[in-house]
Design a protein around this motif. Structure first.
Motif, PDB file in Angstrom:
ATOM      1  N   ILE A  27       0.742  -1.387  -0.059  1.00 43.90           N
ATOM      2  CA  ILE A  27       0.002   0.022   0.143  1.00 43.90           C
ATOM      3  C   ILE A  27       1.072   1.225   0.030  1.00 43.90           C
ATOM      4  CG2 ILE A  27      -1.762   1.359   1.335  1.00 43.90           C
ATOM      5  CD1 ILE A  27      -2.995  -0.796   0.042  1.00 43.90           C
ATOM      6  N   ILE A  29       1.194   5.133   0.988  1.00 39.74           N
ATOM      7  CA  ILE A  29       0.657   6.085   1.820  1.00 39.74           C
ATOM      8  C   ILE A  29       1.320   7.500   1.419  1.00 39.74           C
ATOM      9  CG2 ILE A  29       0.531   6.678   4.288  1.00 39.74           C
ATOM     10  CD1 ILE A  29      -1.022   4.402   3.733  1.00 39.74           C
ATOM     11  N   ASP A  30       0.295   8.278   1.050  1.00 42.34           N
ATOM     12  CA  ASP A  30       0.825   9.562   0.710  1.00 42.34           C
ATOM     13  C   ASP A  30       1.179  10.553   1.619  1.00 42.34           C
ATOM     14  OD1 ASP A  30       0.597   8.722  -2.036  1.00 42.34           O
ATOM     15  OD2 ASP A  30      -1.611   9.497  -1.990  1.00 42.34           O
ATOM     16  N   ALA A  31       1.886  11.566   1.311  1.00 46.07           N
ATOM     17  CA  ALA A  31       2.250  12.762   2.427  1.00 46.07           C
ATOM     18  C   ALA A  31       2.805  12.266   3.567  1.00 46.07           C
ATOM     19  CB  ALA A  31       0.927  13.348   2.491  1.00 46.07           C
ATOM     20  N   TYR A  32       3.924  11.396   3.512  1.00 40.37           N
ATOM     21  CA  TYR A  32       4.591  11.111   4.742  1.00 40.37           C
ATOM     22  C   TYR A  32       5.370  12.173   5.181  1.00 40.37           C
ATOM     23  CZ  TYR A  32       4.536   6.124   3.839  1.00 40.37           C
ATOM     24  OH  TYR A  32       4.056   4.606   3.765  1.00 40.37           O
ATOM     25  N   ARG A  34       6.272  12.230   8.973  1.00 43.02           N
ATOM     26  CA  ARG A  34       7.373  11.384  10.084  1.00 43.02           C
ATOM     27  C   ARG A  34       7.490   9.980   9.876  1.00 43.02           C
ATOM     28  NH1 ARG A  34       4.059  12.557  15.192  1.00 43.02           N
ATOM     29  NH2 ARG A  34       2.293  12.802  13.811  1.00 43.02           N
ATOM     30  N   VAL A  35       6.483   9.493   9.028  1.00 44.08           N
ATOM     31  CA  VAL A  35       6.517   8.075   8.762  1.00 44.08           C
ATOM     32  C   VAL A  35       7.462   7.924   7.344  1.00 44.08           C
ATOM     33  CG1 VAL A  35       5.309   6.203   7.501  1.00 44.08           C
ATOM     34  CG2 VAL A  35       4.356   7.497   9.428  1.00 44.08           C
ATOM     35  N   ALA A  36       8.336   7.048   7.231  1.00 44.53           N
ATOM     36  CA  ALA A  36       9.383   7.096   6.033  1.00 44.53           C
ATOM     37  C   ALA A  36       9.703   5.578   5.851  1.00 44.53           C
ATOM     38  CB  ALA A  36      10.627   7.737   6.612  1.00 44.53           C
ATOM     39  N   LEU A  37      10.402   5.484   4.787  1.00 46.64           N
ATOM     40  CA  LEU A  37      11.033   4.033   4.342  1.00 46.64           C
ATOM     41  C   LEU A  37      12.407   4.178   4.771  1.00 46.64           C
ATOM     42  CD1 LEU A  37       9.237   3.431   0.898  1.00 46.64           C
ATOM     43  CD2 LEU A  37       9.305   1.967   2.945  1.00 46.64           C
ATOM     44  N   VAL A  38      12.859   3.003   5.260  1.00 46.14           N
ATOM     45  CA  VAL A  38      14.264   2.913   5.370  1.00 46.14           C
ATOM     46  C   VAL A  38      14.630   1.762   4.546  1.00 46.14           C
ATOM     47  CG1 VAL A  38      14.180   3.707   7.915  1.00 46.14           C
ATOM     48  CG2 VAL A  38      14.151   1.216   7.526  1.00 46.14           C
TER      49      VAL A  38
ATOM     50  N   THR B  74       8.734   2.939   8.365  1.00 42.71           N
ATOM     51  CA  THR B  74       8.792   3.481   9.835  1.00 42.71           C
ATOM     52  C   THR B  74       7.946   4.703  10.377  1.00 42.71           C
ATOM     53  OG1 THR B  74      10.863   4.921   9.224  1.00 42.71           O
ATOM     54  CG2 THR B  74      11.196   2.520   9.617  1.00 42.71           C
ATOM     55  N   ALA B  75       7.731   4.581  11.545  1.00 47.71           N
ATOM     56  CA  ALA B  75       7.200   5.716  12.192  1.00 47.71           C
ATOM     57  C   ALA B  75       7.691   6.012  13.724  1.00 47.71           C
ATOM     58  CB  ALA B  75       5.727   5.652  12.162  1.00 47.71           C
ATOM     59  N   PRO B  76       8.224   7.201  14.109  1.00 45.93           N
ATOM     60  CA  PRO B  76       8.391   7.353  15.334  1.00 45.93           C
ATOM     61  C   PRO B  76       7.639   6.935  16.496  1.00 45.93           C
ATOM     62  CG  PRO B  76       7.577   9.418  14.472  1.00 45.93           C
ATOM     63  CD  PRO B  76       7.584   8.427  13.252  1.00 45.93           C
ATOM     64  N   ASP B  79       1.215   7.953  17.463  1.00 49.75           N
ATOM     65  CA  ASP B  79       0.624   9.062  17.238  1.00 49.75           C
ATOM     66  C   ASP B  79       0.862   9.273  15.508  1.00 49.75           C
ATOM     67  OD1 ASP B  79      -0.687   9.580  19.298  1.00 49.75           O
ATOM     68  OD2 ASP B  79       0.779  11.194  20.081  1.00 49.75           O
ATOM     69  N   ALA B  80       2.172   9.105  15.243  1.00 52.87           N
ATOM     70  CA  ALA B  80       2.600   9.242  13.842  1.00 52.87           C
ATOM     71  C   ALA B  80       1.598   8.330  12.764  1.00 52.87           C
ATOM     72  CB  ALA B  80       3.910   9.060  13.501  1.00 52.87           C
ATOM     73  N   VAL B  81       1.650   6.995  13.519  1.00 57.77           N
ATOM     74  CA  VAL B  81       0.892   5.992  12.743  1.00 57.77           C
ATOM     75  C   VAL B  81      -0.694   6.460  12.422  1.00 57.77           C
ATOM     76  CG1 VAL B  81       0.221   3.327  12.861  1.00 57.77           C
ATOM     77  CG2 VAL B  81       2.472   4.094  13.319  1.00 57.77           C
ATOM     78  N   GLU B  83      -1.938   9.235  12.724  1.00 54.81           N
ATOM     79  CA  GLU B  83      -2.085  10.736  12.079  1.00 54.81           C
ATOM     80  C   GLU B  83      -1.553  10.687  10.567  1.00 54.81           C
ATOM     81  OE1 GLU B  83      -0.307  13.520  14.411  1.00 54.81           O
ATOM     82  OE2 GLU B  83      -1.465  13.041  16.191  1.00 54.81           O
ATOM     83  N   GLU B  84      -0.598   9.870  10.157  1.00 56.94           N
ATOM     84  CA  GLU B  84      -0.197   9.604   8.804  1.00 56.94           C
ATOM     85  C   GLU B  84      -0.357   8.617   7.984  1.00 56.94           C
ATOM     86  OE1 GLU B  84       3.848  11.006   8.516  1.00 56.94           O
ATOM     87  OE2 GLU B  84       3.909  12.514  10.019  1.00 56.94           O
ATOM     88  N   VAL B  85      -0.806   7.571   8.554  1.00 55.18           N
ATOM     89  CA  VAL B  85      -1.128   6.362   8.020  1.00 55.18           C
ATOM     90  C   VAL B  85      -2.618   5.810   8.113  1.00 55.18           C
ATOM     91  CG1 VAL B  85      -0.624   3.854   7.649  1.00 55.18           C
ATOM     92  CG2 VAL B  85       1.050   5.058   8.614  1.00 55.18           C
ATOM     93  N   LEU B  93      -8.596   2.953   2.669  1.00 59.31           N
ATOM     94  CA  LEU B  93      -8.247   1.627   3.055  1.00 59.31           C
ATOM     95  C   LEU B  93      -9.192   0.725   3.728  1.00 59.31           C
ATOM     96  CD1 LEU B  93      -5.368   3.530   5.377  1.00 59.31           C
ATOM     97  CD2 LEU B  93      -4.941   2.089   3.361  1.00 59.31           C
TER      98      LEU B  93
END
Lengths: 149, 248
Positions: A27, A29-32, A34-38, B74-76, B79-81, B83-85, B93
């Motif tokens: 999936i 997810i747009d507009a990351y 703080r969420v990122a890919l490592v 990854t997410a810190p 809350d980031a999960v 709010e952003e996912v 989804l």
């Protein structure tokens, strides 16, 4: 034990194929923010991909020539008989040719990458069945996860 | 730091307590959805992490609908999960989870024994005989050998395609979708979108395929996976109505 449990594996058997499933797949997810890919640390030999076709063509050419083919109009009489006698051993001879071609491909690989080809060694250890096929694969750069941005 | 592995319906979150494996997941929930997360290792990700990630998703997909996220998401923090996912795309989804609910993905790899195929194809083929003779002629070199090898490779590929189509016809007929993921000299890999209730039929079809391919090709049959290959191509009629009041 059911047939299904014998027949089906829960995931691919090689790490390369596992990575082929999970890297950059799923999936979006747009507009990351703080969420990122490592990324994942991978040892790949991209040169394998580059020379794969050349390697294959040379292996096939060697294999055909080891079959000792003659043009159809010439394959009669004594040469034809010899060909028939050789036919039973053709598979074994072909494998020998493929092994030789593999070594040549390894030479090419070393000249390109400056290192040997470990997978070829593994193939030689698989009881002789693996010479005509190449299951282990490098992972193309396009399949790798991007680095953290 | 958290690794986010996949998404499921919030009411399915209890499944996370039942799965085994190297990952110890927990749920982060919002908007009727749950994300399967685990603590990210301090070191960089390795192949073991990739295997553990896939094992978790396979275990989830066996029991409940799941949307996989790319390895290394990854997410810190929680809350980031949320709010952003989960929250920003909750409608989409939820629709995707409903759309994949009845399906799993199966993958089939065929690795042909090219030794046998080359011998079979080359004998009696006038063009190959001509190219073989030319490659052995005095003065011939790499170009002539490459021309011969390329011609053989084309014939091998054609033959593999014919046999693959023949062997996989039954499996393809019971799948809702299929997608060729690779077709090269190493492997022919196809993904199949199959209804969960037809898994046993698929297994039986592959058992017959194995018998047909015995001695000619190695068969690797994998699944049930999350529907990685069909997330953008699910069958019509499986999409539920959008949750929005404007979605009629």
């Amino acid at each position: 034990m059911t047939m299904a449990s014998v027949n089906r594996a829960p995931r691919p058997s090689s790490l390369a194929d596992v990575l082929d499933v999970v890297l950059d797949k799923g999936i979006v997810i747009d507009a990351y923010v703080r969420v990122a890919l490592v990324g994942i640390e991978l040892l790949t030999i991209d040169a394998r991909i580059v020379i794969a076709s050349v390697d294959t063509y040379l292996r096939f050419a060697e294999a055909v020539n080891r079959l000792d083919l003659q043009p159809s109009q010439e394959a009669t009489g004594l040469p034809g008989l010899i060909e028939q006698m050789q036919e039973g051993g053709a598979k074994r001879k072909t494998r020998g040719a493929l092994s030789g071609a593999g070594e040549k491909a390894r030479d090419v690989m070393q000249s390109i990458t400056g290192r040997g080809d470990d997978d070829e060694d593994e193939d030689e250890d698989d009881g002789g069945r693996g010479n005509g096929r190449r299951r282990e694969r490098g992972v193309p750069a396009s399949r790798r996860a991007p680095s953290r941005s | 730091m958290l690794l986010v592995h996949g998404l499921l319906r919030e009411h399915d979150r209890a499944v996370l307590d039942r799965v085994g494996g190297a990952v110890h997941p927990r749920a982060v929930a919002a908007a009727g959805l749950a994300a399967a997360v685990s603590e990210a290792p301090e070191r960089g990700l390795t192949g073991d992490d990739a295997v553990a990630h896939l094992d978790l998703l396979v275990a989830l997909a066996t029991d409940v609908p799941v949307l996989p996220l790319p390895l290394g998401t990854t997410a810190p923090d929680d809350d980031a999960v949320r709010e952003e996912v989960l929250a920003p795309a909750a409608d989409r989804l939820e629709q995707q989870l409903a759309a994949v609910a009845e399906f799993v993905e199966l993958r089939l790899d065929l690795a042909f024994d090219t030794d046998a195929l080359v011998a079979e194809i080359a004998r009696g083929n006038a063009e190959i005989e001509r190219l073989a003779a030319r490659s052995r002629a005095p003065g011939a070199g790499l170009p002539e050998r490459m021309a011969l090898g390329e011609a053989v490779a084309e014939l091998v590929a054609d033959e593999e395609a014919v046999r693959t189509a023949e062997w996989t016809a039954e499996l393809a007929s019971l799948a809702e979708r299929s997608a060729v993921l690779a077709a090269d000299e190493q492997v022919r890999r196809t993904a199949y979108l199959v209804r969960r209730e037809r898994l046993a039929d698929a297994d039986a079809a592959v058992a017959r395929l194995r018998a047909a391919a015995d001695g000619v090709a190695d068969v690797e049959y994998v699944g049930p996976l999350p529907v990685y290959s069909f997330l953008d191509d699910l069958p019509e009629g499986e999409q539920p109505a959008p949750r929005s009041r404007w979605g009629w």
